[in-house]
Each structure stands twice: as structure tokens, then as C-alpha cells.
Design an enzyme around this catalytic site. Structure first.
Site, PDB file in Angstrom:
ATOM      1  N   HIS A 192       0.947  -1.378  -0.093  1.00 31.58           N
ATOM      2  CA  HIS A 192       0.070   0.076   0.145  1.00 31.58           C
ATOM      3  C   HIS A 192       0.896   1.379   0.011  1.00 31.58           C
ATOM      4  O   HIS A 192       1.286   1.720   0.990  1.00 31.58           O
ATOM      5  CB  HIS A 192      -0.799   0.124   1.492  1.00 31.58           C
ATOM      6  CG  HIS A 192      -1.932   0.973   1.375  1.00 31.58           C
ATOM      7  ND1 HIS A 192      -3.092   0.825   1.782  1.00 31.58           N
ATOM      8  CD2 HIS A 192      -2.173   2.296   0.550  1.00 31.58           C
ATOM      9  CE1 HIS A 192      -4.006   1.872   1.658  1.00 31.58           C
ATOM     10  NE2 HIS A 192      -3.327   2.628   0.742  1.00 31.58           N
ATOM     11  N   HIS A 229       1.545   5.069  -2.205  1.00 28.00           N
ATOM     12  CA  HIS A 229       1.085   6.181  -3.208  1.00 28.00           C
ATOM     13  C   HIS A 229       2.074   7.016  -3.658  1.00 28.00           C
ATOM     14  O   HIS A 229       2.742   7.824  -3.021  1.00 28.00           O
ATOM     15  CB  HIS A 229       0.213   7.421  -2.576  1.00 28.00           C
ATOM     16  CG  HIS A 229      -1.195   6.405  -2.000  1.00 28.00           C
ATOM     17  ND1 HIS A 229      -2.333   6.217  -2.762  1.00 28.00           N
ATOM     18  CD2 HIS A 229      -1.475   6.070  -0.864  1.00 28.00           C
ATOM     19  CE1 HIS A 229      -3.423   5.893  -2.091  1.00 28.00           C
ATOM     20  NE2 HIS A 229      -2.914   5.531  -0.828  1.00 28.00           N
ATOM     21  N   ARG A 276       2.603   8.528  -6.437  1.00 28.89           N
ATOM     22  CA  ARG A 276       1.920   9.981  -6.769  1.00 28.89           C
ATOM     23  C   ARG A 276       2.329  10.311  -8.477  1.00 28.89           C
ATOM     24  O   ARG A 276       1.843  11.216  -8.850  1.00 28.89           O
ATOM     25  CB  ARG A 276       2.821  11.071  -6.083  1.00 28.89           C
ATOM     26  CG  ARG A 276       2.321  11.203  -4.524  1.00 28.89           C
ATOM     27  CD  ARG A 276       0.837  11.195  -4.348  1.00 28.89           C
ATOM     28  NE  ARG A 276       0.785  11.368  -2.710  1.00 28.89           N
ATOM     29  CZ  ARG A 276      -0.438  11.180  -1.960  1.00 28.89           C
ATOM     30  NH1 ARG A 276      -1.359  10.715  -2.946  1.00 28.89           N
ATOM     31  NH2 ARG A 276      -0.586  11.427  -0.927  1.00 28.89           N
ATOM     32  N   ASN A 294      -5.167   6.262  -7.120  1.00 23.98           N
ATOM     33  CA  ASN A 294      -5.744   7.646  -7.336  1.00 23.98           C
ATOM     34  C   ASN A 294      -4.413   8.784  -7.486  1.00 23.98           C
ATOM     35  O   ASN A 294      -4.153   9.701  -6.756  1.00 23.98           O
ATOM     36  CB  ASN A 294      -6.194   7.821  -5.570  1.00 23.98           C
ATOM     37  CG  ASN A 294      -5.306   7.649  -4.515  1.00 23.98           C
ATOM     38  OD1 ASN A 294      -4.349   6.946  -4.583  1.00 23.98           O
ATOM     39  ND2 ASN A 294      -5.598   8.418  -3.614  1.00 23.98           N
ATOM     40  N   HIS A 306     -10.805   0.724   1.004  1.00 24.04           N
ATOM     41  CA  HIS A 306     -10.707   1.744   2.034  1.00 24.04           C
ATOM     42  C   HIS A 306     -12.097   1.488   2.520  1.00 24.04           C
ATOM     43  O   HIS A 306     -13.153   2.245   1.753  1.00 24.04           O
ATOM     44  CB  HIS A 306     -10.243   2.920   1.533  1.00 24.04           C
ATOM     45  CG  HIS A 306     -10.297   4.053   2.347  1.00 24.04           C
ATOM     46  ND1 HIS A 306      -9.103   4.995   2.179  1.00 24.04           N
ATOM     47  CD2 HIS A 306     -11.113   4.393   2.949  1.00 24.04           C
ATOM     48  CE1 HIS A 306      -9.319   5.821   3.133  1.00 24.04           C
ATOM     49  NE2 HIS A 306     -10.423   5.754   3.737  1.00 24.04           N
ATOM     50  N   HIS A 345      -5.469  -0.404   5.763  1.00 17.14           N
ATOM     51  CA  HIS A 345      -5.149   0.366   7.015  1.00 17.14           C
ATOM     52  C   HIS A 345      -6.362   0.435   7.896  1.00 17.14           C
ATOM     53  O   HIS A 345      -7.068   1.423   8.348  1.00 17.14           O
ATOM     54  CB  HIS A 345      -4.937   1.926   6.488  1.00 17.14           C
ATOM     55  CG  HIS A 345      -6.066   2.448   5.430  1.00 17.14           C
ATOM     56  ND1 HIS A 345      -7.393   2.311   5.544  1.00 17.14           N
ATOM     57  CD2 HIS A 345      -5.736   3.096   4.248  1.00 17.14           C
ATOM     58  CE1 HIS A 345      -7.831   2.856   4.288  1.00 17.14           C
ATOM     59  NE2 HIS A 345      -6.848   3.464   3.803  1.00 17.14           N
ATOM     60  N   ASP A 371       0.493   2.641   3.772  1.00 14.61           N
ATOM     61  CA  ASP A 371      -0.223   3.625   3.149  1.00 14.61           C
ATOM     62  C   ASP A 371       0.478   4.958   3.059  1.00 14.61           C
ATOM     63  O   ASP A 371       0.256   6.288   3.387  1.00 14.61           O
ATOM     64  CB  ASP A 371      -1.713   3.980   4.152  1.00 14.61           C
ATOM     65  CG  ASP A 371      -2.495   4.997   3.236  1.00 14.61           C
ATOM     66  OD1 ASP A 371      -2.211   5.115   2.101  1.00 14.61           O
ATOM     67  OD2 ASP A 371      -3.247   5.416   4.007  1.00 14.61           O
ATOM     68  N   HIS A 410       2.966  14.156   1.180  1.00 15.20           N
ATOM     69  CA  HIS A 410       2.518  15.630   0.908  1.00 15.20           C
ATOM     70  C   HIS A 410       3.532  16.532   1.242  1.00 15.20           C
ATOM     71  O   HIS A 410       4.429  16.269   2.151  1.00 15.20           O
ATOM     72  CB  HIS A 410       1.199  16.092   1.505  1.00 15.20           C
ATOM     73  CG  HIS A 410       0.035  15.077   1.116  1.00 15.20           C
ATOM     74  ND1 HIS A 410      -0.560  15.142  -0.006  1.00 15.20           N
ATOM     75  CD2 HIS A 410      -0.632  14.132   1.836  1.00 15.20           C
ATOM     76  CE1 HIS A 410      -1.759  14.326  -0.110  1.00 15.20           C
ATOM     77  NE2 HIS A 410      -1.576  13.481   1.149  1.00 15.20           N
TER      78      HIS A 410
END
EC number: 3.5.2.3
Length: 433
Positions: free
Chosen positions: A54, A56, A58, A88, A172, A231, A299, A303
């Protein structure tokens, strides 16, 4: 490659030879072959590389937060040899064209990888599932980054498509109808670390997760497909999924942090699902120890600092973690709170079994030579400025952890901490091809 004098997870001290990407021999004493690279692992522990199901990374769309190059280097430096990226991104990975675009970015990876397919109102299951998709999901049952939340009908369609394709669905699970809207009327305080982030935990209630997990498990059973609950933040949800025969993952932040940490973290502690009470965290930790929880994954959701320093209701959700997962867990081993073999199950053996990676997750002859060397006596504080992610902060700043000295993917060294953090990029491959 010949690794000599390494202690295995079961306590045996052995030499390990790799050949053509696999573990070829494990014995008490092996002789070096002419021209063979030799690694002296005396006093070190040899573990199977972690599988983080899991992350991200980006790209495409948000490379200012993370890239496949930086994210995979961070993974390698944390002892992670396989990552699974979620859909996503921009565009979202909901059709074959978007999958192909993401795969071009993934070719830069330093570690092996899987690419999950996503579900939204515009998904094209025919073209998507004709690609080497790792799994379906993270399927969002509530609002999320990238407007990927879906309704009950579309979730049912996704389960049916997954059943036909024989793929697992990662969920999720939060029921937005059970969010406490009155929490949004509370005083959220200032921005960033000054914000009252506990309101986020009040807003996205524990009951919202518990109800969604129960509904998702029931729907999956009716469709004849397995789901993996991402998660999990509440012991109630983890227990229900286990009783339903579904697998669960817990993140390091839900395992080690609670609402009591939010005064310090502010919006840097905003994630979905949110942090829970200390009592729930402790019970969830017990479930990790006793086997109720199947997998630990990160997860990893980076950012920028500027983005996280917004007000509570505007800051994006998510925290980085791919580089600190295994080191944090090894810190727990060092402190006597987790058995080493249980950590291996949580981050390597069980993820491999759950997602049909038959040759991964163990230090055994015939298995992929995805390995990491650690010194369990050498703990150091986590410092954001020493990590290799593009994200320049961590919710675990200052916490003691045990970082790898060497990480090997398919028999090749991709990270060498003993040689000044040397990386080898572009060696990763799609584990479904």
C-alpha cells in the site's frame, strides 16, 4: 552473490548464495566462487525484503510530492523490496491507457512493484483487467484524494468483475453516512501543527470504519471474492474482518500513534482513517501480536510541508512511511515488544501468500533473492532530513528505529548504506509479468 555469516530470522547462522535472482544455497559454510561478489554479514541479521502492499508514489500527476524514483529509493533504504502502488493518481488508474502511462513511470523503480487498478464512475474493467494488474483497489468507500469514492452499486459491480478476473479487492472502508458532521463546527484552531487535528478523528468516526468493514465483508462473501481491508484503524473492524475470513492490514501510524499525539502533530497527523484513542491503539497492537491482523503496510502518502501546513479542513490527508515501516518494527523487536519472526510474517511472508507472490517473503532456497541486512543492536533516531523520500517530514521524528545496511532485489544490491547510501535504480520489475 555470497552473503556469509548472517543470522536468519529463526536464529541460525548461515551463508546464503544467490544466483540468477534466486536463493540458490543456504548452508553453514559456503566457499566463494571465482569472481563472486561477497558480503560479510557477521553480526547482522538477514531478512526477506519487506512487501509494502500500500503505497502512493504520486506519479503521474503529482510528482512534486513523490516520484517512482524517489519513492522506490526510499523503499530500498527501508528494506522494502516490493511495493504496490494505488490508483488515485492523475489520471486515475482506471483503464488500460492510464495503467500503461503509470507503468512507464514505474520503469524507473529501484525495487519490484505492482500496480493496482482503480474503480470510479469512468473505469473500464475490460481494458484495465487485460493489463498485469496486481489487485483491484484501493477501492474507496468514502471520499478520498482524487475523487475516487464510489457507491454501493458500483462496489458490487467491481466485486463481480474481480471475481470473474480472479483478483483480490483492496478496500478503503469508511461509511461517510456515519461521519459526525457536528465535529466540523468545532474550533480547529490555527494551521499546521497548531491546528486541533483531534476534530478530524471526531469527524471520521470509528463507527464509520466498523460499519463499512462489516458491509464490505458481507458484499464480498455474496460475490464470492476475497477482500483485503486497507489501513484498519480499529480493533473492532480488524476482528470482524478476521471472523469473516478476510485479511486486514494495519499501518505503522495506526499501530504506534494515537489521538494523544495530535497535539504535537496537528495537520501533519491528519490521515484517512484518522488516528484513534490510545485504548483502541493498544488493542490493535495486541491483534498485531496475536495474529488477528495479517499484514502491516504503510499507506505511504507524501504531501509537501506547505500543503500540510494548511488549516485542518483544507490540509490533505496522509503521511509518508515506506522507509520507516520496517525500521520502526525492528525497533519494537529490539525493545522486546514484537517477536522478529512475527515481523517477518507481517511484512513479508503473509503479504506474499495473501497476494500470490509464491517465490517471495522467505529466506529459503528457491525463493527470490529479495533480502535486507540489519544490525538489530544498532538503533538510531528517525530524522526526516536523513530519509530518501521527496517528502521532507515524518510523523515519527526522533523515534528510535533500526535501519537496513544493505538491500538486495532479485540478487542485485539496490541500496548499500555502508557505501554512503549508494542506490541502483531501474532494476525493479512488475511482479505480475
Amino acid at each position: 552473490m555470497l552473503i556469509t555469516g548472517a543470522e536468519l530470522p529463526d536464529g541460525r547462522v548461515r551463508d546464503v548464495r544467490t544466483d540468477e535472482g534466486r536463493i540458490a544455497e543456504i548452508a553453514e559454510s559456503l566457499h566463494s566462487l571465482p569472481g563472486e561478489e561477497t558480503v560479510d554479514a557477521t553480526g547482522l541479521t538477514l531478512l526477506p525484503g519487506a512487501i509494502d502492499v500500500h503505497v502512493h508514489f504520486r506519479q503521474p500527476g503529482h510528482g512534486h510530492k513523490e516520484t517512482w524514483a524517489t519513492g522506490s529509493r526510499s523503499a530500498a533504504a527501508g528494506g522494502v523490496t516490493t511495493v504496490v502502488d494505488q490508483p488515485n493518481t492523475t489520471p486515475p488508474t482506471v483503464d488500460g491507457t492510464a495503467f500503461d502511462e503509470k507503468a512507464e513511470f514505474a520503469a524507473n523503480a529501484a525495487v519490484n512493484y505492482g500496480i493496482n487498478g482503480g474503480v470510479n464512475d469512468e473505469w473500464d474493467p475490460d481494458s484495465l483487467l487485460s493489463r498485469p494488474v496486481f489487485a483491484l483497489g484501493e477501492v474507496f468507500l468514502a471520499d478520498s484524494t482524487g475523487d475516487m469514492g464510489i457507491d454501493e452499486e458500483l462496489f458490487g459491480d467491481a466485486l463481480a468483475e474481480a471475481a470473474d478476473a480472479g483478483v483480490t479487492v483492496t478496500v478503503h472502508a469508511e461509511d461517510a453516512d456515519r461521519f459526525d458532521e457536528s465535529a466540523r463546527d468545532g474550533d480547529a484552531g490555527g494551521t499546521g501543527r497548531e491546528a486541533n487535528a483531534d476534530l478530524w478523528s471526531q469527524y471520521r468516526t470509528a463507527e464509520a470504519e466498523i460499519a463499512a468493514v462489516e458491509a464490505a465483508c458481507e458484499a464480498a462473501a455474496d460475490a464470492g471474492v476475497d477482500i483485503h481491508v486497507a489501513h484498519t484503524s480499529t480493533p473492532e473492524a480488524a476482528e470482524h474482518a478476521a471472523e469473516a475470513g478476510m485479511s486486514t492490514e494495519v499501518t505503522p501510524h495506526h499501530l504506534l500513534l494515537s489521538r494523544e499525539d495530535l497535539d504535537e502533530l496537528g495537520t501533519f497527523g491528519r490521515m484517512n482513517p484518522p488516528l484513534r484513542s490510545e485504548a483502541r491503539r493498544e488493542e490493535l497492537y495486541d491483534f498485531v501480536v496475536d495474529g488477528t491482523v495479517d499484514v502491516i503496510a504503510t499507506d505511504h502518502a507524501p504531501h509537501t510541508t506547505a500543503e500540510k501546513e494548511a488549516g485542518l479542513w483544507d490540509a490533505p490527508s496522509g503521511v509518508p512511511g515506506v522507509e520507516t515501516m520496517l525500521p520502526l518494527l525492528l525497533g519494537e523487536v529490539r525493545d522486546g515488544d514484537l517477536p522478529l519472526e512475527r515481523v517477518v510474517e507481517l511484512v513479508a511472508a503473509t503479504p506474499a501468500e495473501r497476494f500470490d507472490l509464491d517465490a517471495k517473503g522467505r529466506v529459503e532456497e528457491g525463493y527470490d533473492a529479495d533480502l535486507t541486512l540489519v544490525d538489530l543492536d544498532d538503533a538510531e533516531p528517525i530524522r526526516a532530513d536523513a530519509l530518501h523520500t521527496k517528502c521532507d517530514w515524518t510523523p515519527f521524528e526522533g523515534r528510535e528505529a533500526v535501519f537496513p545496511e544493505l538491500t538486495v532485489v532479485d540478487g542485485s544490491v539496490v541500496y548499500d548504506g555502508r557505501a554512503g547510501d549508494r542506490f541502483t535504480a531501474g532494476l525493479g520489475r512488475n511482479v505480475r509479468e
